[in-house]
Design a protein around this motif. Sequence first.
Motif, PDB file in Angstrom:
ATOM      1  N   PHE A 383       0.841  -1.203   0.000  1.00 49.47           N
ATOM      2  CA  PHE A 383       0.000   0.000   0.000  1.00 49.47           C
ATOM      3  C   PHE A 383       0.876   1.253   0.000  1.00 49.47           C
ATOM      4  CE2 PHE A 383      -3.257  -2.991   1.571  1.00 49.47           C
ATOM      5  CZ  PHE A 383      -4.270  -2.661   0.699  1.00 49.47           C
ATOM      6  N   TYR A 384       2.096   1.115   0.507  1.00 48.49           N
ATOM      7  CA  TYR A 384       3.066   2.223   0.431  1.00 48.49           C
ATOM      8  C   TYR A 384       3.449   2.477  -1.023  1.00 48.49           C
ATOM      9  CZ  TYR A 384       7.532   4.713   0.893  1.00 48.49           C
ATOM     10  OH  TYR A 384       8.559   5.615   0.766  1.00 48.49           O
ATOM     11  N   ASN A 385       3.607   1.407  -1.815  1.00 46.98           N
ATOM     12  CA  ASN A 385       3.878   1.561  -3.253  1.00 46.98           C
ATOM     13  C   ASN A 385       2.720   2.245  -3.969  1.00 46.98           C
ATOM     14  OD1 ASN A 385       5.497  -1.427  -2.812  1.00 46.98           O
ATOM     15  ND2 ASN A 385       6.550   0.175  -3.935  1.00 46.98           N
ATOM     16  N   VAL A 386       1.505   1.954  -3.507  1.00 45.66           N
ATOM     17  CA  VAL A 386       0.321   2.585  -4.119  1.00 45.66           C
ATOM     18  C   VAL A 386       0.327   4.085  -3.838  1.00 45.66           C
ATOM     19  CG1 VAL A 386      -2.202   2.651  -4.179  1.00 45.66           C
ATOM     20  CG2 VAL A 386      -1.016   0.455  -3.944  1.00 45.66           C
ATOM     21  N   ILE A 387       0.614   4.469  -2.598  1.00 49.42           N
ATOM     22  CA  ILE A 387       0.665   5.893  -2.246  1.00 49.42           C
ATOM     23  C   ILE A 387       1.733   6.619  -3.066  1.00 49.42           C
ATOM     24  CG2 ILE A 387       1.281   7.502  -0.381  1.00 49.42           C
ATOM     25  CD1 ILE A 387      -0.119   5.629   1.562  1.00 49.42           C
ATOM     26  N   ARG A 388       2.840   5.945  -3.344  1.00 53.14           N
ATOM     27  CA  ARG A 388       3.920   6.524  -4.144  1.00 53.14           C
ATOM     28  C   ARG A 388       3.563   6.613  -5.630  1.00 53.14           C
ATOM     29  NH1 ARG A 388       9.386   6.200  -2.442  1.00 53.14           N
ATOM     30  NH2 ARG A 388       9.910   5.384  -4.508  1.00 53.14           N
ATOM     31  N   GLY A 389       2.441   6.009  -6.028  1.00 52.30           N
ATOM     32  CA  GLY A 389       2.014   6.057  -7.416  1.00 52.30           C
ATOM     33  C   GLY A 389       2.635   4.988  -8.286  1.00 52.30           C
ATOM     34  N   GLU A 390       3.341   4.035  -7.705  1.00 53.66           N
ATOM     35  CA  GLU A 390       4.001   2.980  -8.476  1.00 53.66           C
ATOM     36  C   GLU A 390       3.067   1.806  -8.754  1.00 53.66           C
ATOM     37  OE1 GLU A 390       8.367   3.804  -6.412  1.00 53.66           O
ATOM     38  OE2 GLU A 390       6.894   2.460  -5.477  1.00 53.66           O
ATOM     39  N   MET A 391       2.070   1.643  -7.882  1.00 56.87           N
ATOM     40  CA  MET A 391       1.115   0.549  -8.027  1.00 56.87           C
ATOM     41  C   MET A 391      -0.300   1.059  -7.820  1.00 56.87           C
ATOM     42  SD  MET A 391       3.050  -2.587  -5.986  1.00 56.87           S
ATOM     43  CE  MET A 391       1.655  -3.689  -6.221  1.00 56.87           C
ATOM     44  N   SER A 392      -1.245   0.171  -8.086  1.00 60.07           N
ATOM     45  CA  SER A 392      -2.655   0.448  -7.837  1.00 60.07           C
ATOM     46  C   SER A 392      -3.168  -0.612  -6.877  1.00 60.07           C
ATOM     47  CB  SER A 392      -3.431   0.409  -9.153  1.00 60.07           C
ATOM     48  OG  SER A 392      -4.795   0.709  -8.943  1.00 60.07           O
ATOM     49  N   VAL A 393      -4.327  -0.385  -6.283  1.00 58.47           N
ATOM     50  CA  VAL A 393      -4.903  -1.401  -5.404  1.00 58.47           C
ATOM     51  C   VAL A 393      -5.273  -2.636  -6.224  1.00 58.47           C
ATOM     52  CG1 VAL A 393      -6.800  -1.977  -3.839  1.00 58.47           C
ATOM     53  CG2 VAL A 393      -5.735   0.281  -3.716  1.00 58.47           C
ATOM     54  N   VAL A 394      -5.886  -2.409  -7.389  1.00 57.89           N
ATOM     55  CA  VAL A 394      -6.273  -3.505  -8.276  1.00 57.89           C
ATOM     56  C   VAL A 394      -5.548  -3.350  -9.607  1.00 57.89           C
ATOM     57  CG1 VAL A 394      -8.175  -4.732  -9.376  1.00 57.89           C
ATOM     58  CG2 VAL A 394      -8.555  -3.567  -7.196  1.00 57.89           C
TER      59      VAL A 394
END
Length: 471
Positions: A383-394
């Motif tokens: 979820f840290y990667n998601v906040i950084r914009g590198e990943m998405s939840v889905v």
Amino acid sequence: MLKEREYTLEKMSIVFQVLLSLGCFTLVWWSANLSTEIQMEAINEVKNSLIFVALLWFLLLEQFGLGKMTRTSSYRQLFVAYFKLVSIGVAFLFAINIVSGYEALNMRNLFLFSVLNLIILTGYKNFFFLIMRFFRRRGYSIRQILVIADKGSEDYIEKIIHTKDWGYNIRGIMTGCKIVSSKYQDRFKVIPERKNLKEVLDRETIDEVIYCKTDYNHDEITRFILECAEVGISFHHYTGMISKVRGKRIRSSSFSLINQLPFVTYMNTPDNYAGLKIKSVFDFFFSLIVILLVSPVFIIIAIAIKLDDGGPVFFKQERVGLNGRRFYCYKFRTMVADAEALKASLMGQNEQEGPVFKITMDPRVTKVGRFLRKTSLDELPQFYNVIRGEMSVVGPRPPIPSEVEKYKRWQIRRLSMKPGITCIWQVSGRNDIPFEEWMRLDMKYIDNWSLAQDALLILKTVKVMLVGTGK
């Protein structure tokens, strides 16, 4: 995507500017009536006046093109455009006042409103451009593009370079023209036209290809469109005519204007711009809430890992993200500290087909690690990667570089969407699904993407975590 993106942003900007204008009018009227008792008749007048302002300003903002997000005018031209808009709008309101006799539309109120509204609207637009320029010059929301050019393409290349608000960064220029090559070789990577486009797309991080040759070849364009569609990269064709390329691999095509220049866009990825933006906003806030709510769980897991073997709490590994971007993916460590070194000796026990390495009873997994994998709690740091914009939840799971190198060409298209923590594969059997089927499930997700599907997959993932079917 470009057409819908520009349309959506334009409408959102117009609506926001109408709301700002309504706020200005309300503030002027309220300040004029601070010392008097407000009658119900006066409130009805203000309500009707606000309706007039909303309708007039919406129409005028559209007419003057002041909802556009791109900076194509100077500060002076922008001020003049807003001055004309406010002048015409106030003139109409004055005419309404003459007919209706509304006290809310008296000369004093209209004068103060016009001054305040002019300042607020020009200030908003200039502030917006400054903010966009600030973030884009620091690499946020930047699209990496490959320009296919000839001797007649210089003007457009210069517009891309100098119009920072487009959010484009030229990753390379493919050309056979010596003039273009010599002019830009010191600033950009110049790729000879004889190079195979497939090789360039595989080697470089490219989000979009812009074909702006004035002397174009239809067969060449058709080939380029199909090669881009194969890996999920948008292809924009600058042309005076609209051509269609039909085929199963082309998801959609659309005509749009980029800075008043005609383009045909071909793409094989989701083109719901508003929906994708909602997805991005949801990703950020959902991940932030999850991290805040489960922070005590983070501490408990960290202590358990330390007590188990005393090794590091987190494991980071280089993964491949959107269109080939590299990033470090974070997880709670579930294996022994030297797991990567031991991998080579276990290759003969691999149970997965294709480039992926999976063993049901992997001897490298620790006692705590088995529990974390079974409950999928090892994925929480992502979820840290998601906040950084590198990943998405889905989204499709982020592969490691060595896996991508072994992909078949059609499988590369799974990189055309931002990778996610969960997807169809995670809730459909995981390791029990053959590699080829896994890839097809990711393509199914991309081809049928919707916010509703994302919500359903999140709910299914929660169920998988509670049941504990992970491996």
